[in-house]
Design a protein around this motif. Structure first.
Motif, PDB file in Angstrom:
ATOM      1  N   GLU A 119      47.976 -12.368  26.061  1.00  0.00           N
ATOM      2  CA  GLU A 119      46.941 -11.961  25.097  1.00  0.00           C
ATOM      3  C   GLU A 119      47.564 -11.300  23.871  1.00  0.00           C
ATOM      4  O   GLU A 119      47.158 -11.561  22.737  1.00  0.00           O
ATOM      5  CB  GLU A 119      45.953 -11.001  25.758  1.00  0.00           C
ATOM      6  CG  GLU A 119      45.016 -11.664  26.751  1.00  0.00           C
ATOM      7  CD  GLU A 119      44.192 -10.651  27.529  1.00  0.00           C
ATOM      8  OE1 GLU A 119      44.283  -9.447  27.218  1.00  0.00           O
ATOM      9  OE2 GLU A 119      43.467 -11.075  28.452  1.00  0.00           O
ATOM     10  N   VAL A 120      48.561 -10.451  24.081  1.00  0.00           N
ATOM     11  CA  VAL A 120      49.222  -9.777  22.956  1.00  0.00           C
ATOM     12  C   VAL A 120      50.042 -10.782  22.140  1.00  0.00           C
ATOM     13  O   VAL A 120      49.995 -10.773  20.906  1.00  0.00           O
ATOM     14  CB  VAL A 120      50.115  -8.624  23.447  1.00  0.00           C
ATOM     15  CG1 VAL A 120      50.841  -7.972  22.270  1.00  0.00           C
ATOM     16  CG2 VAL A 120      49.291  -7.587  24.190  1.00  0.00           C
ATOM     17  N   VAL A 121      50.781 -11.648  22.822  1.00  0.00           N
ATOM     18  CA  VAL A 121      51.576 -12.672  22.137  1.00  0.00           C
ATOM     19  C   VAL A 121      50.682 -13.539  21.252  1.00  0.00           C
ATOM     20  O   VAL A 121      51.001 -13.803  20.081  1.00  0.00           O
ATOM     21  CB  VAL A 121      52.340 -13.539  23.161  1.00  0.00           C
ATOM     22  CG1 VAL A 121      52.934 -14.780  22.496  1.00  0.00           C
ATOM     23  CG2 VAL A 121      53.451 -12.726  23.814  1.00  0.00           C
ATOM     24  N   ASP A 122      49.547 -13.973  21.791  1.00  0.00           N
ATOM     25  CA  ASP A 122      48.636 -14.825  21.030  1.00  0.00           C
ATOM     26  C   ASP A 122      47.986 -14.075  19.870  1.00  0.00           C
ATOM     27  O   ASP A 122      47.904 -14.587  18.745  1.00  0.00           O
ATOM     28  CB  ASP A 122      47.548 -15.388  21.948  1.00  0.00           C
ATOM     29  CG  ASP A 122      48.087 -16.389  22.963  1.00  0.00           C
ATOM     30  OD1 ASP A 122      49.220 -16.881  22.767  1.00  0.00           O
ATOM     31  OD2 ASP A 122      47.383 -16.660  23.960  1.00  0.00           O
ATOM     32  N   ALA A 123      47.526 -12.855  20.131  1.00  0.00           N
ATOM     33  CA  ALA A 123      46.827 -12.082  19.107  1.00  0.00           C
ATOM     34  C   ALA A 123      47.729 -11.753  17.923  1.00  0.00           C
ATOM     35  O   ALA A 123      47.268 -11.727  16.771  1.00  0.00           O
ATOM     36  CB  ALA A 123      46.269 -10.794  19.706  1.00  0.00           C
ATOM     37  N   LEU A 124      49.018 -11.516  18.193  1.00  0.00           N
ATOM     38  CA  LEU A 124      49.936 -11.099  17.134  1.00  0.00           C
ATOM     39  C   LEU A 124      50.856 -12.227  16.666  1.00  0.00           C
ATOM     40  O   LEU A 124      51.716 -12.000  15.808  1.00  0.00           O
ATOM     41  CB  LEU A 124      50.780  -9.914  17.611  1.00  0.00           C
ATOM     42  CG  LEU A 124      50.000  -8.685  18.088  1.00  0.00           C
ATOM     43  CD1 LEU A 124      50.951  -7.580  18.518  1.00  0.00           C
ATOM     44  CD2 LEU A 124      49.058  -8.186  16.997  1.00  0.00           C
ATOM     45  N   SER A 125      50.654 -13.431  17.212  1.00  0.00           N
ATOM     46  CA  SER A 125      51.475 -14.598  16.848  1.00  0.00           C
ATOM     47  C   SER A 125      52.967 -14.285  16.961  1.00  0.00           C
ATOM     48  O   SER A 125      53.748 -14.478  16.026  1.00  0.00           O
ATOM     49  CB  SER A 125      51.145 -15.070  15.423  1.00  0.00           C
ATOM     50  OG  SER A 125      49.786 -15.444  15.314  1.00  0.00           O
ATOM     51  N   LEU A 126      53.366 -13.791  18.117  1.00  0.00           N
ATOM     52  CA  LEU A 126      54.738 -13.365  18.320  1.00  0.00           C
ATOM     53  C   LEU A 126      55.637 -14.528  18.748  1.00  0.00           C
ATOM     54  O   LEU A 126      55.184 -15.462  19.409  1.00  0.00           O
ATOM     55  CB  LEU A 126      54.794 -12.269  19.398  1.00  0.00           C
ATOM     56  CG  LEU A 126      54.040 -10.986  19.087  1.00  0.00           C
ATOM     57  CD1 LEU A 126      54.187  -9.994  20.232  1.00  0.00           C
ATOM     58  CD2 LEU A 126      54.540 -10.363  17.781  1.00  0.00           C
TER      59      LEU A 126
END
Length: 209
Positions: A110-117
């Protein structure tokens, strides 16, 4: 030890406004997720910038040219998510976030997707992966003897190990040398002088007689 806030972290690290925004967003998502599952100790949240963010970020100073990382037992995203945020604008950078527990992987994704990491979440056992990276890292995953077993496939493919450990690091290394032969270097943690960063290369299992 004094508490490090966002402004102090930014001044210390020279973080860009975009990096700070991503770190703030990560902390917000972590705080919400931590209310329903145990990612980090709730009592560490007031000191999140020093205890978790700066603790993770300091690894970049030890290998400033490294762009590819694997974080074993990535859990709450320390150090992996922090590294991915700080490496986001570097060409060819990538962080693999490896964890065996599905709910932790869902949080990380979820964090990777939300922040485009620049990161890939891997739901599986660390020692079963065959990733070639420049650095393999972990924090609070296991004692050194077991941790080196998890990291062996990465180290054998040329990675350098950088492991965030507590004040028992020296004792853990003594125990680990009963099982493994390796070159190591200890650095004092900048986030907590009681902590150590263990650098490991040339890992091989001790031959039984």
């Amino acid at each position: 030890m004094s508490t490090l806030d966002a402004a102090a972290f930014q001044a210390l690290r020279g973080a860009t406004p975009a990096q700070m925004a991503d770190l703030e967003a990560m902390i917000e998502r972590l705080t919400a997720a931590n209310a329903v599952m145990n990612l980090i100790g709730p009592d560490t949240l007031p000191d999140v910038w020093n205890r978790h963010i700066f603790d993770s970020a300091q690894l970049l100073d030890l290998v400033p040219a490294a762009s590819t990382w694997a974080d074993l037992g990535a859990g709450a995203g320390f150090p992996g998510l922090v590294l991915a945020i700080l490496l986001k604008d570097r060409a060819d950078s990538h962080v693999w976030l490896v964890d065996s527990l599905g709910k932790r992987c869902r949080f990380l994704q979820e964090v990777v997707d939300a922040l485009s990491l620049p990161a890939t979440v891997v739901n599986g056992r660390a020692e079963d992966q065959r990733l070639k990276v420049e650095v393999v890292t972990a924090r609070a995953l296991a004692p050194m003897d077991r941790l080196l077993g998890y990291a062996q496939p990465y180290l054998q493919r040329g990675a350098q190990g950088l492991f965030l450990k507590g004040e028992k690091a020296e004792a853990e290394l003594i125990e680990a040398r009963k099982v493994w032969q390796f070159d190591s270097l200890l650095s004092v943690s900048r986030s907590d002088p009681r902590g150590r960063i263990v650098s490991v290369r040339s890992l091989r299992r001790v031959q039984s007689r």
